[in-house]
Design a protein around this motif. Sequence first.
Motif, mmCIF file in Angstrom:
data_model
loop_
_atom_site.group_PDB
_atom_site.id
_atom_site.type_symbol
_atom_site.label_atom_id
_atom_site.label_comp_id
_atom_site.label_asym_id
_atom_site.label_seq_id
_atom_site.Cartn_x
_atom_site.Cartn_y
_atom_site.Cartn_z
ATOM 1 N N GLU A 74 16.778 -17.073 -8.749
ATOM 2 C CA GLU A 74 15.455 -17.683 -8.815
ATOM 3 C C GLU A 74 15.075 -17.779 -10.295
ATOM 4 O O GLU A 74 14.496 -16.852 -10.859
ATOM 5 N N THR A 75 15.416 -18.897 -10.913
ATOM 6 C CA THR A 75 15.167 -19.073 -12.341
ATOM 7 C C THR A 75 13.701 -18.866 -12.675
ATOM 8 O O THR A 75 13.373 -18.235 -13.684
ATOM 9 N N ASP A 76 12.803 -19.366 -11.838
ATOM 10 C CA ASP A 76 11.369 -19.207 -12.085
ATOM 11 C C ASP A 76 10.977 -17.742 -12.147
ATOM 12 O O ASP A 76 10.150 -17.350 -12.967
ATOM 13 N N LYS A 77 11.543 -16.918 -11.272
ATOM 14 C CA LYS A 77 11.226 -15.490 -11.249
ATOM 15 C C LYS A 77 11.698 -14.816 -12.533
ATOM 16 O O LYS A 77 10.977 -14.018 -13.126
ATOM 17 N N ILE A 78 12.903 -15.159 -12.987
ATOM 18 C CA ILE A 78 13.411 -14.582 -14.236
ATOM 19 C C ILE A 78 12.554 -15.016 -15.411
ATOM 20 O O ILE A 78 12.185 -14.203 -16.258
#
Length: 87
Positions: A74-78
Amino acid sequence: MKNLKILYFHAKWCSRCVFVWHEFLLPLTMECQMQKIDVDIQPELAMKYTVDKLPCTILLKGNEVKYKRFGGIETDKILEILENDKS
């Protein structure tokens, strides 16, 4: 962000690992420190972080695991974790 580091567990024979690296993680290399770990070469690190599926992405802050995900990421979470660490 000096304390943040991404550990990316992969294997040469894992085609999904190559895809996740190029599509999701490679763009993040400018955002924080990153270490690619081939589980066939460094199985002790995979055991230390209980990596039993590939690919596996772990975000560390110091020695604390802030994020762990098998398969895709989850790129957004990172990015959210990275951004929150700036403040």
